[in-house]
Design a protein around this motif. Structure first.
Motif, PDB file in Angstrom:
ATOM      1  N   PRO A  68      28.293  19.849  36.274  1.00  0.00           N
ATOM      2  CA  PRO A  68      27.534  18.675  36.694  1.00  0.00           C
ATOM      3  C   PRO A  68      26.176  18.631  35.981  1.00  0.00           C
ATOM      4  O   PRO A  68      25.864  19.507  35.172  1.00  0.00           O
ATOM      5  CB  PRO A  68      27.343  18.920  38.188  1.00  0.00           C
ATOM      6  CG  PRO A  68      27.280  20.410  38.298  1.00  0.00           C
ATOM      7  CD  PRO A  68      28.257  20.925  37.256  1.00  0.00           C
ATOM      8  N   ARG A  69      25.390  17.646  36.321  1.00  0.00           N
ATOM      9  CA  ARG A  69      24.018  17.586  35.814  1.00  0.00           C
ATOM     10  C   ARG A  69      23.261  18.804  36.309  1.00  0.00           C
ATOM     11  O   ARG A  69      23.571  19.350  37.370  1.00  0.00           O
ATOM     12  CB  ARG A  69      23.304  16.349  36.351  1.00  0.00           C
ATOM     13  CG  ARG A  69      23.760  15.061  35.733  1.00  0.00           C
ATOM     14  CD  ARG A  69      22.955  13.920  36.252  1.00  0.00           C
ATOM     15  NE  ARG A  69      21.627  13.969  35.652  1.00  0.00           N
ATOM     16  CZ  ARG A  69      20.792  12.955  35.625  1.00  0.00           C
ATOM     17  NH1 ARG A  69      21.121  11.808  36.168  1.00  0.00           N
ATOM     18  NH2 ARG A  69      19.609  13.062  35.069  1.00  0.00           N
ATOM     19  N   PRO A  70      22.233  19.214  35.584  1.00  0.00           N
ATOM     20  CA  PRO A  70      21.384  20.284  36.114  1.00  0.00           C
ATOM     21  C   PRO A  70      20.764  19.844  37.437  1.00  0.00           C
ATOM     22  O   PRO A  70      20.620  18.649  37.699  1.00  0.00           O
ATOM     23  CB  PRO A  70      20.299  20.443  35.042  1.00  0.00           C
ATOM     24  CG  PRO A  70      20.880  19.855  33.804  1.00  0.00           C
ATOM     25  CD  PRO A  70      21.814  18.772  34.258  1.00  0.00           C
ATOM     26  N   SER A  71      20.409  20.794  38.252  1.00  0.00           N
ATOM     27  CA  SER A  71      19.844  20.485  39.564  1.00  0.00           C
ATOM     28  C   SER A  71      18.571  21.292  39.788  1.00  0.00           C
ATOM     29  O   SER A  71      18.567  22.505  39.609  1.00  0.00           O
ATOM     30  CB  SER A  71      20.857  20.814  40.664  1.00  0.00           C
ATOM     31  OG  SER A  71      20.281  20.654  41.936  1.00  0.00           O
ATOM     32  N   ALA A  72      17.518  20.606  40.202  1.00  0.00           N
ATOM     33  CA  ALA A  72      16.267  21.286  40.524  1.00  0.00           C
ATOM     34  C   ALA A  72      16.384  22.067  41.833  1.00  0.00           C
ATOM     35  O   ALA A  72      15.530  22.890  42.141  1.00  0.00           O
ATOM     36  CB  ALA A  72      15.122  20.274  40.621  1.00  0.00           C
ATOM     37  N   ARG A  99      17.861  24.029  28.360  1.00  0.00           N
ATOM     38  CA  ARG A  99      19.145  23.487  28.812  1.00  0.00           C
ATOM     39  C   ARG A  99      19.951  22.935  27.637  1.00  0.00           C
ATOM     40  O   ARG A  99      21.173  23.089  27.589  1.00  0.00           O
ATOM     41  CB  ARG A  99      18.920  22.383  29.844  1.00  0.00           C
ATOM     42  CG  ARG A  99      18.429  22.896  31.185  1.00  0.00           C
ATOM     43  CD  ARG A  99      18.072  21.754  32.096  1.00  0.00           C
ATOM     44  NE  ARG A  99      17.585  22.223  33.382  1.00  0.00           N
ATOM     45  CZ  ARG A  99      16.875  21.475  34.217  1.00  0.00           C
ATOM     46  NH1 ARG A  99      16.582  20.221  33.911  1.00  0.00           N
ATOM     47  NH2 ARG A  99      16.467  21.966  35.368  1.00  0.00           N
ATOM     48  N   ALA A 100      19.277  22.298  26.681  1.00  0.00           N
ATOM     49  CA  ALA A 100      19.975  21.751  25.511  1.00  0.00           C
ATOM     50  C   ALA A 100      20.592  22.877  24.687  1.00  0.00           C
ATOM     51  O   ALA A 100      21.748  22.781  24.257  1.00  0.00           O
ATOM     52  CB  ALA A 100      19.022  20.917  24.651  1.00  0.00           C
ATOM     53  N   ALA A 101      19.843  23.957  24.494  1.00  0.00           N
ATOM     54  CA  ALA A 101      20.372  25.091  23.730  1.00  0.00           C
ATOM     55  C   ALA A 101      21.557  25.718  24.461  1.00  0.00           C
ATOM     56  O   ALA A 101      22.582  26.039  23.842  1.00  0.00           O
ATOM     57  CB  ALA A 101      19.273  26.126  23.502  1.00  0.00           C
ATOM     58  N   ALA A 102      21.454  25.872  25.777  1.00  0.00           N
ATOM     59  CA  ALA A 102      22.549  26.450  26.561  1.00  0.00           C
ATOM     60  C   ALA A 102      23.777  25.535  26.534  1.00  0.00           C
ATOM     61  O   ALA A 102      24.909  26.012  26.409  1.00  0.00           O
ATOM     62  CB  ALA A 102      22.094  26.696  27.995  1.00  0.00           C
ATOM     63  N   TYR A 103      23.568  24.243  26.636  1.00  0.00           N
ATOM     64  CA  TYR A 103      24.667  23.273  26.612  1.00  0.00           C
ATOM     65  C   TYR A 103      25.383  23.324  25.267  1.00  0.00           C
ATOM     66  O   TYR A 103      26.612  23.366  25.210  1.00  0.00           O
ATOM     67  CB  TYR A 103      24.107  21.866  26.876  1.00  0.00           C
ATOM     68  CG  TYR A 103      25.150  20.781  26.968  1.00  0.00           C
ATOM     69  CD1 TYR A 103      25.764  20.487  28.174  1.00  0.00           C
ATOM     70  CD2 TYR A 103      25.504  20.028  25.850  1.00  0.00           C
ATOM     71  CE1 TYR A 103      26.707  19.483  28.273  1.00  0.00           C
ATOM     72  CE2 TYR A 103      26.450  19.017  25.941  1.00  0.00           C
ATOM     73  CZ  TYR A 103      27.046  18.747  27.153  1.00  0.00           C
ATOM     74  OH  TYR A 103      27.990  17.749  27.250  1.00  0.00           O
ATOM     75  N   ARG A 104      24.599  23.315  24.189  1.00  0.00           N
ATOM     76  CA  ARG A 104      25.210  23.390  22.853  1.00  0.00           C
ATOM     77  C   ARG A 104      26.015  24.672  22.698  1.00  0.00           C
ATOM     78  O   ARG A 104      27.135  24.658  22.188  1.00  0.00           O
ATOM     79  CB  ARG A 104      24.131  23.303  21.788  1.00  0.00           C
ATOM     80  CG  ARG A 104      23.511  21.939  21.653  1.00  0.00           C
ATOM     81  CD  ARG A 104      22.442  21.923  20.555  1.00  0.00           C
ATOM     82  NE  ARG A 104      21.797  20.643  20.474  1.00  0.00           N
ATOM     83  CZ  ARG A 104      20.510  20.439  20.775  1.00  0.00           C
ATOM     84  NH1 ARG A 104      19.730  21.452  21.136  1.00  0.00           N
ATOM     85  NH2 ARG A 104      20.001  19.234  20.678  1.00  0.00           N
ATOM     86  N   GLY A 105      25.441  25.792  23.134  1.00  0.00           N
ATOM     87  CA  GLY A 105      26.137  27.075  23.024  1.00  0.00           C
ATOM     88  C   GLY A 105      27.414  27.114  23.838  1.00  0.00           C
ATOM     89  O   GLY A 105      28.461  27.556  23.362  1.00  0.00           O
ATOM     90  N   ALA A 119      22.888  15.813  30.525  1.00  0.00           N
ATOM     91  CA  ALA A 119      23.291  17.218  30.432  1.00  0.00           C
ATOM     92  C   ALA A 119      22.090  18.152  30.493  1.00  0.00           C
ATOM     93  O   ALA A 119      22.255  19.350  30.719  1.00  0.00           O
ATOM     94  CB  ALA A 119      24.056  17.464  29.135  1.00  0.00           C
ATOM     95  N   VAL A 120      20.889  17.603  30.321  1.00  0.00           N
ATOM     96  CA  VAL A 120      19.705  18.468  30.257  1.00  0.00           C
ATOM     97  C   VAL A 120      18.603  18.081  31.239  1.00  0.00           C
ATOM     98  O   VAL A 120      17.616  18.792  31.367  1.00  0.00           O
ATOM     99  CB  VAL A 120      19.123  18.506  28.824  1.00  0.00           C
ATOM    100  CG1 VAL A 120      20.107  19.153  27.873  1.00  0.00           C
ATOM    101  CG2 VAL A 120      18.734  17.127  28.335  1.00  0.00           C
ATOM    102  N   THR A 121      18.777  16.973  31.954  1.00  0.00           N
ATOM    103  CA  THR A 121      17.778  16.571  32.948  1.00  0.00           C
ATOM    104  C   THR A 121      18.422  16.465  34.318  1.00  0.00           C
ATOM    105  O   THR A 121      19.550  15.997  34.450  1.00  0.00           O
ATOM    106  CB  THR A 121      17.149  15.203  32.584  1.00  0.00           C
ATOM    107  OG1 THR A 121      18.176  14.222  32.491  1.00  0.00           O
ATOM    108  CG2 THR A 121      16.372  15.280  31.281  1.00  0.00           C
ATOM    109  N   ALA A 122      17.704  16.903  35.318  1.00  0.00           N
ATOM    110  CA  ALA A 122      18.203  16.832  36.693  1.00  0.00           C
ATOM    111  C   ALA A 122      18.017  15.420  37.235  1.00  0.00           C
ATOM    112  O   ALA A 122      17.095  14.701  36.846  1.00  0.00           O
ATOM    113  CB  ALA A 122      17.457  17.827  37.575  1.00  0.00           C
TER     114      ALA A 122
END
Length: 189
Positions: A68-72, A99-105, A119-122
């Protein structure tokens, strides 16, 4: 003076009964008649057991699931809320970059590949149950590899679980992550 006190107490009692009991009961009754599924929280069941709500994000993290989307708030509905970081906050920029680096990886993308914003903002609540179709398509290959499924079949499931804009014009198309992941589990059975 005593007369005013009794009038105030009577008005408080009437307001409590009307606004604290009658109104909530009436709204609940109307909701049960007009939209019973939503009024009950849109609970999703699998094999007779409640596994979540179609209206609240679940914290899927395994490679075999769409994320899912990231969550605060770590997808905890008791703590619903955003991070309250403004667009110019260095901490937000650092979170988004990480988050962008983790998503890409995680999804096998090039280090400079564009990443969907969701994918990178809550979300504001931290509990948004939907991701963008683009986000889901970028995760499809990872999910297919982890499950040993054909990537085209997984992308077809994404298409089947994409909901259009409300009334054709409001909001953006989305993919309910819980529904999509449950469909994947059913396909694997």
């Amino acid at each position: 003076m005593l007369r005013q006190l009794f009038a105030a107490l009577a008005m408080t009692a009437v307001a409590t009964v009307v606004l604290g009991l009658a109104y909530p009961l009436a709204v609940t009754g109307i909701a049960q008649v007009l939209a019973p599924e939503r009024a009950d929280g849109s609970l999703v069941e699998r094999d007779g057991e409640v596994v979540g709500s179609a209206l609240l994000a679940q914290g899927f993290t395994g490679p075999e699931y769409f994320h899912p989307r990231p969550s605060a708030v770590d997808h905890d509905p008791r703590d619903s809320g955003g991070s309250n970081l403004g667009p110019s906050a260095p901490a937000l920029a650092a979170d988004v970059a990480a988050r962008a680096a983790a998503y890409r990886g995680a999804n096998g993308l090039a280090p400079d590949a564009p990443v969907p914003v969701d994918a990178v903002t809550a979300s504001a609540s931290g509990l948004d149950p939907h991701i963008s179709p683009e986000n889901a398509r970028l995760q499809a290959d990872r999910v297919a590899r982890a499950r040993g499924l054909d990537a085209a079949a997984v992308r077809a499931l994404v298409g089947e679980h994409t909901v259009p804009r409300a009334l054709g014009v409001l909001g953006e198309p989305g993919v309910n992550v819980l529904g999509l992941n449950l469909a994947l589990d059913r396909a694997a059975d």
